[in-house]
Design a protein around this motif. Structure first.
Motif, mmCIF file in Angstrom:
data_model
loop_
_atom_site.group_PDB
_atom_site.id
_atom_site.type_symbol
_atom_site.label_atom_id
_atom_site.label_comp_id
_atom_site.label_asym_id
_atom_site.label_seq_id
_atom_site.Cartn_x
_atom_site.Cartn_y
_atom_site.Cartn_z
ATOM 1 N N LEU A 278 0.849 -1.186 0.000
ATOM 2 C CA LEU A 278 0.000 0.000 0.000
ATOM 3 C C LEU A 278 0.885 1.236 0.000
ATOM 4 C CD1 LEU A 278 -2.561 -1.158 2.708
ATOM 5 C CD2 LEU A 278 -2.979 -1.003 0.246
ATOM 6 N N SER A 279 0.696 2.121 -0.955
ATOM 7 C CA SER A 279 1.541 3.310 -1.103
ATOM 8 C C SER A 279 0.744 4.571 -0.836
ATOM 9 C CB SER A 279 2.134 3.347 -2.518
ATOM 10 O OG SER A 279 2.927 2.201 -2.774
ATOM 11 N N ASN A 280 1.471 5.705 -0.765
ATOM 12 C CA ASN A 280 0.822 6.986 -0.532
ATOM 13 C C ASN A 280 -0.035 7.395 -1.727
ATOM 14 O OD1 ASN A 280 1.784 7.854 2.066
ATOM 15 N ND2 ASN A 280 3.821 8.039 1.157
ATOM 16 N N LEU A 281 -1.230 7.881 -1.432
ATOM 17 C CA LEU A 281 -2.100 8.414 -2.463
ATOM 18 C C LEU A 281 -2.035 9.934 -2.458
ATOM 19 C CD1 LEU A 281 -5.260 6.119 -2.070
ATOM 20 C CD2 LEU A 281 -3.248 5.799 -3.525
ATOM 21 N N ARG B 224 -2.346 -1.842 8.943
ATOM 22 C CA ARG B 224 -2.479 -1.906 7.485
ATOM 23 C C ARG B 224 -3.886 -1.496 7.056
ATOM 24 N NH1 ARG B 224 -2.554 -5.942 2.645
ATOM 25 N NH2 ARG B 224 -0.851 -5.079 1.396
ATOM 26 N N TRP B 225 -4.894 -1.899 7.802
ATOM 27 C CA TRP B 225 -6.269 -1.490 7.510
ATOM 28 C C TRP B 225 -6.395 0.025 7.513
ATOM 29 C CZ3 TRP B 225 -9.237 1.005 11.372
ATOM 30 C CH2 TRP B 225 -10.555 1.298 10.995
ATOM 31 N N ALA B 226 -5.863 0.689 8.546
ATOM 32 C CA ALA B 226 -5.971 2.146 8.639
ATOM 33 C C ALA B 226 -5.168 2.829 7.540
ATOM 34 C CB ALA B 226 -5.509 2.606 10.017
ATOM 35 N N ALA B 227 -3.974 2.278 7.206
ATOM 36 C CA ALA B 227 -3.158 2.851 6.139
ATOM 37 C C ALA B 227 -3.907 2.788 4.810
ATOM 38 C CB ALA B 227 -1.832 2.107 6.042
ATOM 39 N N VAL C 164 -2.256 5.982 2.961
ATOM 40 C CA VAL C 164 -0.883 6.237 3.408
ATOM 41 C C VAL C 164 -0.059 4.983 3.161
ATOM 42 C CG1 VAL C 164 -1.436 5.567 5.779
ATOM 43 C CG2 VAL C 164 0.567 6.950 5.346
ATOM 44 N N ASP C 165 1.193 5.166 2.811
ATOM 45 C CA ASP C 165 2.104 4.038 2.631
ATOM 46 C C ASP C 165 2.122 3.210 3.919
ATOM 47 O OD1 ASP C 165 4.748 2.600 2.798
ATOM 48 O OD2 ASP C 165 4.975 3.471 0.795
ATOM 49 N N GLU C 166 1.871 1.904 3.803
ATOM 50 C CA GLU C 166 1.763 1.087 5.013
ATOM 51 C C GLU C 166 3.054 1.071 5.819
ATOM 52 O OE1 GLU C 166 1.653 -3.375 4.239
ATOM 53 O OE2 GLU C 166 1.239 -2.584 2.231
ATOM 54 N N ASP C 167 4.232 1.133 5.148
ATOM 55 C CA ASP C 167 5.483 1.169 5.898
ATOM 56 C C ASP C 167 5.623 2.464 6.675
ATOM 57 O OD1 ASP C 167 6.252 -1.332 5.126
ATOM 58 O OD2 ASP C 167 7.530 -0.671 3.478
ATOM 59 N N ARG D 271 9.198 -4.654 3.655
ATOM 60 C CA ARG D 271 8.933 -3.330 3.100
ATOM 61 C C ARG D 271 9.000 -3.406 1.580
ATOM 62 N NH1 ARG D 271 11.951 -2.404 7.656
ATOM 63 N NH2 ARG D 271 13.925 -2.510 6.560
ATOM 64 N N GLY D 272 8.086 -2.707 0.926
ATOM 65 C CA GLY D 272 8.043 -2.731 -0.527
ATOM 66 C C GLY D 272 9.016 -1.745 -1.147
#
Length: 617
Positions: free
Chosen positions: A312-315, A394-397, A402-405, A616-617
Motif C-alpha cells: 500500500l503506497s501513498n495516495l 495496514r487497515w488504517a493505512a 498512506v504508505d503502510e510502511d 517493506r516494498g
C-alpha cells in the motif's frame, strides 16, 4: 326425601354447577386455587383452533401476580416474554419450525419467586404450505365458552381433570444462561427500539437501550445465545446480513467494570430479520461488525475480493480512497501474526484489538476544532476493524491512503512495540500507552457539561475536560508518571486536552487510535491544514505540487530539509511533513525535522532499520 332420590338430586346439582363452571372458565384457562382466585393466565392470541402460518404472535392476559411466562408448543419450550416487556405479555414464534398440522400451544405463568402459578393451553393448526387437495381430517374441537368471560373471585371449584396438553416443565425448562436466563432479570436495562417482533434488515441495525444499572460500564449483545460484541451503553449495533432471515432472539446485558465484569441486568426480545430475496447462511458463530470473519468462504465481500495488494503506497491529495470493506479484506488477506499479545489481553481480559465501539456524537461534533481541519475530514473515523495489531495498522493505512510502511514506522516511533494496552484503565496497575507525562496542551474550552463514554468521564458539570487527568503510573519502559499522561494509544495522539473529544476511544481501541491518526494525515495531505500552519506558503506549494505531479521530484528551495529520500518526490515531501507535524504541530519546524531525522529514534531510522512482518516494498 328418600336416600336414592336425594343422591340423584345432589348429582343433578353437581352437574348444573359443573356446566356453569365450563361456561365461566373456558378450556383455555386454568382455574385458580381456593383463596387465590385472582391468579390466572389466558391465551388471547391466536384463538383456539385457529390456523396460523409464518411468524405468529402468542399473546396472553394474566393476573398481576404473574411476573413472567414460558411458552411451549407441543410441550417443548419455545420462548419467554422479553424481560423488558410489561403485561400483558407476548412472544413471536416462527411456526415454520413445525410440520403442518395440529399442535398445542401452552403457557405457564410464574410469580416473582419463579414458581409456576398458572397455565393455559389451546389447540392450533399450522399451515405453511399449500394444503393437500383431499385432507383426511380437520381439527374442530373448540372451547364451548365465549372468550370474553372473565374470572370471578367467587369461583373456588377446580376442574376434576387437568388438560392433557398442560406443560409439565418447571422453571428450569427455560433456556440456559447462554441464551435466556432462568429467572427474570433486573429491569435496570430495557430495549427501547426496535419494538419486539419488528422486521429489521441491513448491516447496521441499532438496538436502543435505556440502561440505568448502577455501576454500568458497557453493554454486551447476544443473538440466539451467541456473543456478538461489546458496545457503549445505548449504542448497540449489529449486522443482520450475517444472520438467516426469520426470527432471532436479541439480548442486551449491562456489564460492570473490568476486571471480572459481571452482568448487572439483561433485556431480550425477538426480531424478524428480512434481508430481501437473498437469505444469508448463518453460521453458529456470529461475527461482530468489523471483525474478520473466521470462515474463509465468507471472509470478503464481492467488492472487496480483489487481488491482494503487494504494498500500500501513498495516495495523492484528494485521491479517491478505497472502501472500508476493501481495506478490511486486504488486511485480512495479510494475516500478519500478533506481535503485541498484550493488546489482545492486557491482563484484565480487555482486548483492545477486538473491542469495536460506536463512536460518540461529541467526537464528530468537535473533531478538528481550534483550526485543525474541517470536522468533515473525520466523519469516517469509526475504528471499525478487528484483527492482529499489524493487520489493524495496514487497515488504517489503506483506509486513508498512506504508505503502510510509513504507518508501521511512525507507530514504531511512538510506541516501539506497537502497544495499545493500558491495564490501569480496566482495574490493573500498569499502562503501556500513556505518554507525555505532565505535559498537556492547553484546554480548548467550551465543552459540553457532563459528557461520558464507556463509563469514562469526559467533562464535569461545568464543561471542563477531566478525561484522563487521573491516569499516571508506570510506563512500558518502566518509568513512572506521578502527574497525568497527555497522549494516548498505540500512536500517541493528544487527549489531554486539545483533542479531548478523542477520549476514551484512543485508550480502549487500537483500531480507533490508528484510524484517527491517519485521518489527520489525510486532512493534512489534502491541504486542509492551511489555517493550522498559519497559511505557510511552503505547505500550500507542497500540496499543489503533489496534487498536480505526485511523482515529480521536489524542486530546490523548499523550506524543509532536502532529499530526506533519494530523489525525493513531491508526494514524499508533502507526506513527510504531514507525518512530522504529529509531533511538532508545525510545518517542517525544528521539532518536525528532528522527529524525522534523529539518528537513533527518528522516523527515517525506523523506516530504514526496523523489521516488521511482511517486510517493506
Amino acid at each position: 326425601m328418600k336416600p336414592r332420590a336425594r343422591g340423584l338430586f345432589l348429582i343433578s346439582i353437581q352437574a348444573i354447577a359443573l356446566a356453569w363452571i365450563l361456561i365461566l372458565f373456558p378450556a383455555n384457562a386454568v382455574l385458580p386455587e381456593a383463596g387465590a382466585a385472582s391468579t390466572y393466565v389466558t391465551i388471547t392470541a391466536p384463538k383456539a383452533g385457529a390456523t396460523v402460518g409464518g411468524t405468529t404472535t402468542i399473546a396472553t392476559s394474566e393476573s398481576p401476580d404473574v411476573s413472567w411466562i414460558n411458552v411451549f408448543v407441543d410441550g417443548k419450550w419455545v420462548a419467554s416474554n422479553p424481560s423488558t416487556a410489561l403485561p400483558p405479555y407476548w412472544v413471536a414464534w416462527n411456526s415454520a419450525t413445525l410440520a403442518d398440522g395440529n399442535h398445542t400451544v401452552s403457557v405457564t405463568g410464574y410469580n416473582s419467586s419463579n414458581t409456576s402459578i398458572a397455565t393455559a393451553a389451546i389447540p392450533i393448526k399450522v399451515q405453511n404450505h399449500s394444503p393437500s387437495p383431499t385432507p383426511t381430517s380437520r381439527y374442530t374441537a373448540r372451547p364451548t365458552a365465549t372468550p370474553t368471560v372473565r374470572h370471578t373471585a367467587t369461583a373456588t371449584v377446580r376442574p376434576t381433570a387437568t388438560p392433557t396438553t398442560r406443560p409439565t416443565a418447571a422453571p428450569t425448562a427455560r433456556p440456559t444462561p447462554t441464551s435466556l436466563k432462568p429467572t427474570p432479570v433486573p429491569t435496570c436495562v430495557r430495549i427501547m427500539s426496535p419494538a419486539g417482533g419488528t422486521v429489521v434488515r441491513g448491516s447496521g441495525v441499532a438496538v436502543g437501550t435505556n440502561d440505568t444499572c448502577s455501576g454500568r460500564w458497557f453493554e454486551s449483545l447476544y443473538i440466539d445465545g451467541s456473543h456478538v460484541g461489546d458496545f457503549p451503553a445505548g449504542a448497540v449495533i449489529f449486522d443482520s446480513t450475517k444472520l438467516s432471515n426469520g426470527m432471532h432472539t436479541v439480548e442486551v446485558t449491562s456489564q460492570s467494570v473490568n476486571p471480572g465484569s459481571r452482568m448487572l441486568g439483561s433485556a431480550s426480545e425477538p426480531l424478524n430479520i428480512a434481508n430481501g430475496s437473498t437469505t444469508p447462511t448463518a453460521s453458529p458463530g456470529f461475527s461482530p461488525i468489523g471483525t474478520p470473519n473466521p470462515s474463509p468462504t465468507a471472509k470478503a465481500t464481492p467488492t472487496a475480493k480483489a487481488t491482494a495488494v503487494a504494498h500500500l503506497s501513498n495516495l495523492a491529495p484528494n485521491a479517491s480512497l478505497p472502501a472500508e470493506s476493501t481495506c478490511a479484506s486486504l488486511a485480512n488477506q495479510s494475516n500478519f501474526p500478533e506481535t503485541s499479545p498484550e493488546n489482545a489481553n492486557d491482563g484484565t481480559g480487555w482486548n483492545a484489538n477486538n473491542q469495536i465501539w460506536t463512536t460518540p456524537s461529541y467526537f464528530y461534533a468537535n473533531a478538528g476544532r481550534n483550526g485543525l481541519a474541517p470536522a468533515s475530514d473525520f466523519a469516517a473515523v469509526d475504528g471499525n476493524y478487528a484483527g492482529t495489531t499489524q493487520d489493524i495498522i495496514r487497515w488504517a493505512a489503506c483506509k486513508w491512503g498512506v504508505d503502510e510502511d510509513w504507518a508501521y514506522a511512525e507507530t514504531t516511533e511512538e510506541t516501539g512495540s506497537w502497544t495499545n494496552a493500558c491495564a490501569q484503565l480496566h482495574g490493573g496497575s500498569t499502562c503501556h500507552e500513556g505518554g507525555d507525562c505532565g505535559n498537556p496542551d492547553a484546554s480548548s474550552g467550551g465543552e459540553s457539561p457532563n459528557l461520558s463514554f464507556l463509563g469514562f468521564p469526559v467533562t464535569n458539570s461545568s464543561g471542563t475536560f477531566v478525561g484522563p487527568n487521573a491516569y499516571g503510573g508506570q510506563n512500558a519502559n518502566g518509568s513512572t508518571c506521578s502527574s497525568s499522561w497527555a497522549s494516548w494509544s498505540i500512536i500517541q495522539s493528544k487527549a489531554n486536552a486539545y483533542e479531548w473529544y478523542t477520549w476514551p476511544m484512543l485508550a480502549v481501541s487500537t483500531a480507533w487510535g490508528e484510524d484517527y491518526r491517519w485521518a489527520k494525515y489525510r486532512a493534512c495531505v489534502n491541504g486542509d491544514y492551511a489555517n493550522f500552519f498559519g497559511g505557510s506558503s511552503d505547505y500550500l506549494n507542497a500540496v499543489s505540487r503533489a496534487r498536480s505531479n505526485p511523482s515529480g521530484q521536489v524542486p530546490s528551495g523548499q523550506a524543509g530539509p532536502a532529499n530526506l529520500f533519494t530523489n525525493e518526490t513531491n508526494m514524499q515531501y508533502l507526506g513527510l511533513g504531514c507525518v512530522a507535524t504529529h509531533y511538532s504541530g508545525g510545518w517542517y519546524d525544528s521539532g518536525a525535522v528532528s522527529y524525522l531525522t534523529n539518528s537513533s529514534s527518528g522516523f527515517l531510522y525506523h523506516m530504514n532499520g526496523s523489521k516488521w512482518p511482511g517486510g517493506r516494498g
